[in-house]
Motif scaffolding. Structure first.
Motif, short mmCIF file in Angstrom:
data_model
loop_
_atom_site.label_atom_id
_atom_site.label_comp_id
_atom_site.label_asym_id
_atom_site.label_seq_id
_atom_site.Cartn_x
_atom_site.Cartn_y
_atom_site.Cartn_z
N ARG A 1 -5.11 4.24 5.46
CA ARG A 1 -6.08 4.78 4.50
C ARG A 1 -5.41 5.67 3.46
N THR A 2 -4.16 6.05 3.73
CA THR A 2 -3.40 6.90 2.81
C THR A 2 -2.02 6.28 2.59
N PRO A 3 -1.34 6.63 1.49
CA PRO A 3 -0.06 5.98 1.15
C PRO A 3 0.98 6.07 2.25
N LEU A 4 1.79 5.00 2.34
CA LEU A 4 2.77 4.86 3.40
C LEU A 4 4.12 5.47 3.05
N PHE A 5 4.42 5.60 1.76
CA PHE A 5 5.76 6.08 1.36
C PHE A 5 5.67 6.76 0.00
N ASP A 6 6.73 7.47 -0.32
CA ASP A 6 6.85 8.20 -1.59
C ASP A 6 7.38 7.24 -2.65
N GLY A 7 6.54 6.92 -3.63
CA GLY A 7 6.92 5.95 -4.65
C GLY A 7 8.09 6.37 -5.51
N THR A 8 8.41 7.65 -5.57
CA THR A 8 9.56 8.08 -6.38
C THR A 8 10.87 7.58 -5.80
N LEU A 9 10.85 7.14 -4.53
CA LEU A 9 12.07 6.65 -3.89
C LEU A 9 12.39 5.20 -4.22
N LEU A 10 11.44 4.47 -4.81
CA LEU A 10 11.63 3.03 -5.02
C LEU A 10 12.76 2.75 -6.01
N PRO A 11 13.66 1.82 -5.68
CA PRO A 11 14.64 1.38 -6.67
C PRO A 11 13.94 0.64 -7.81
N PRO A 12 14.50 0.65 -9.00
CA PRO A 12 13.83 0.01 -10.14
C PRO A 12 13.67 -1.51 -10.01
N HIS A 13 14.47 -2.13 -9.14
CA HIS A 13 14.38 -3.59 -8.98
C HIS A 13 13.45 -4.00 -7.84
N ALA A 14 12.87 -3.06 -7.12
CA ALA A 14 12.13 -3.37 -5.89
C ALA A 14 10.80 -4.05 -6.20
N THR A 15 10.37 -4.91 -5.28
CA THR A 15 9.05 -5.53 -5.33
C THR A 15 8.27 -5.10 -4.10
N VAL A 16 7.07 -4.57 -4.34
CA VAL A 16 6.19 -4.10 -3.27
C VAL A 16 5.03 -5.07 -3.14
N MET A 17 4.79 -5.53 -1.90
CA MET A 17 3.65 -6.40 -1.62
C MET A 17 2.68 -5.59 -0.76
N ALA A 18 1.55 -5.17 -1.35
CA ALA A 18 0.56 -4.37 -0.62
C ALA A 18 -0.61 -5.29 -0.27
N VAL A 19 -0.71 -5.66 1.01
CA VAL A 19 -1.65 -6.72 1.40
C VAL A 19 -2.60 -6.30 2.51
N GLY A 20 -2.55 -5.03 2.92
CA GLY A 20 -3.23 -4.64 4.14
C GLY A 20 -4.71 -4.36 4.04
N SER A 21 -5.26 -4.19 2.82
CA SER A 21 -6.66 -3.78 2.75
C SER A 21 -7.38 -4.43 1.59
N HIS A 22 -8.71 -4.46 1.70
CA HIS A 22 -9.57 -4.94 0.61
C HIS A 22 -10.75 -3.99 0.45
N GLU A 23 -10.51 -2.70 0.69
CA GLU A 23 -11.58 -1.71 0.64
C GLU A 23 -11.27 -0.63 -0.38
N PRO A 24 -12.25 -0.21 -1.17
CA PRO A 24 -12.02 0.83 -2.17
C PRO A 24 -11.52 2.15 -1.59
N GLY A 25 -11.82 2.42 -0.32
CA GLY A 25 -11.41 3.69 0.27
C GLY A 25 -10.09 3.66 0.99
N ALA A 26 -9.39 2.52 0.96
CA ALA A 26 -8.10 2.40 1.68
C ALA A 26 -6.98 2.18 0.68
N ARG A 27 -5.79 2.68 1.03
CA ARG A 27 -4.64 2.44 0.17
C ARG A 27 -3.36 2.54 0.98
N GLU A 28 -2.35 1.80 0.52
CA GLU A 28 -1.03 1.81 1.16
C GLU A 28 0.05 2.35 0.24
N VAL A 29 -0.21 2.40 -1.07
CA VAL A 29 0.78 2.89 -2.02
C VAL A 29 0.23 4.07 -2.80
N ASP A 30 1.12 4.91 -3.28
CA ASP A 30 0.69 6.15 -3.92
C ASP A 30 0.53 6.00 -5.43
#
Length: 312
Positions: free
Chosen positions: A197-226
């Motif tokens: 329901r809340t972000p899994l990691f700190d997005g400032t750590l992502l390398p510029p070439h990284a690809t994130v696939m966020a697939v875990g939820s389909h609800e307005p109140g849930a999130r995996e990324v910040d």
């Protein structure tokens, strides 16, 4: 009416074939924005999800269909899957039932189509949040399209990460370890397959070439990324309408005026026109799962199995 289980779907439709089917459907003009909204029916112990669609298969035959899925949050404690489902495939002209397919097996093939368009060709380091069936299937699909050699599994605690890492089947040829969220700093691919329901990691750590696939939820109140990930990445969605209706990762940022929905890049545009994806910034594919994807894959699996049977 034919019954097609998960093993038969996997045998008939390997990830590369499913990817081609999804991308070809978009090239042929399928409009994800026209997909009927997902029906969500609350019940005593979870949700019933109803996902109807109509379209054409690779051979031009018209199909219609509906997936009926269930979400039962208490099931894992009972040793049962949290998500279960079946897909009823129909002939579009007569609406005659043709096949009943394993719905979860269809779901698990969808994400690789976007990853194939977004991830660096030499992506080899994967960070995987989650350890359930969705995580297992996404590992298999991503291994089929990229040269994955190192996988770091991240759970809610170090102990859980170690337990999850030990539960993955078929890891021959890769180094699989338990890790912590900071592992994203060295990742090429990040797959988020959780009920967070809340972000899994700190997005400032992502390398510029990284690809994130966020697939875990389909609800307005849930999130995996910040917020940082959403605001600083090229954001790809299955459709703008579905994303702004269901994707909590995006809705919560849009509602605060920090993201313009017009900047969301529909997957169909990426397939058809190949718009330039800005270099030097991460890519985020936020999937809510749509009915058109299930229909395309169900039709492709049915076609492949019929072809195999006719060739015998």
């Amino acid at each position: 009416m034919k019954t097609i289980d998960a093993a038969a779907i996997a045998a008939a439709l390997p990830p590369h074939t499913a990817i081609r089917a999804l991308q070809q459907a978009l090239r042929d003009g399928l409009d994800p924005e026209a997909d009927p909204p997902r029906g969500v029916v609350p019940v005593a112990h979870g949700q019933l999800l109803l996902m109807p669609a109509e379209g054409r298969g690779a051979r031009g035959r018209g199909y219609a269909g509906v997936k009926i899925a269930t979400v039962a949050p208490d099931n894992p404690a009972r040793g049962l899957p949290r998500i279960q489902g079946r897909y009823l495939l129909l002939d579009a002209e007569t609406l005659t039932p043709l096949a009943l397919l394993d719905g979860v097996a269809l779901t698990n093939l969808r994400t690789a189509a976007a990853a194939d368009l977004l991830a660096p060709p030499d992506a080899s380091r994967l960070v995987l949040f989650g350890g359930g069936p969705a995580a297992h299937s996404h590992l298999a699909a991503l291994r089929a399209i990229r040269p994955i050699t190192q996988v770091t599994v991240v759970g809610r605690t170090p102990e859980r990460s170690r337990r999850l890492a030990g539960g993955f089947p078929d890891t021959t040829g890769i180094g699989l370890t338990a890790g912590q969220p900071e592992a994203v700093a060295d990742a090429d691919l990040i797959a988020c397959c959780t009920t967070a329901r809340t972000p899994l990691f700190d997005g400032t750590l992502l390398p510029p070439h990284a690809t994130v696939m966020a697939v875990g939820s389909h609800e307005p109140g849930a999130r995996e990324v910040d917020d940082h990930t959403v605001r600083h990445a090229t954001v790809v969605v299955e459709s703008r309408a579905a994303a702004t209706r269901e994707a909590g990762d995006l809705i919560q940022v849009i509602d605060r005026g920090l993201l313009d929905p017009a900047h969301l890049l529909p997957l169909a545009d990426l397939v058809r026109a190949a718009p330039a994806v800005a270099p030097g910034r991460p890519r985020l594919f936020k999937s809510v799962g749509m009915a058109w994807e299930d229909l395309v894959i169900a039709g492709a699996a049915y076609d492949a199995i019929r072809t195999d049977e006719s060739d015998r």
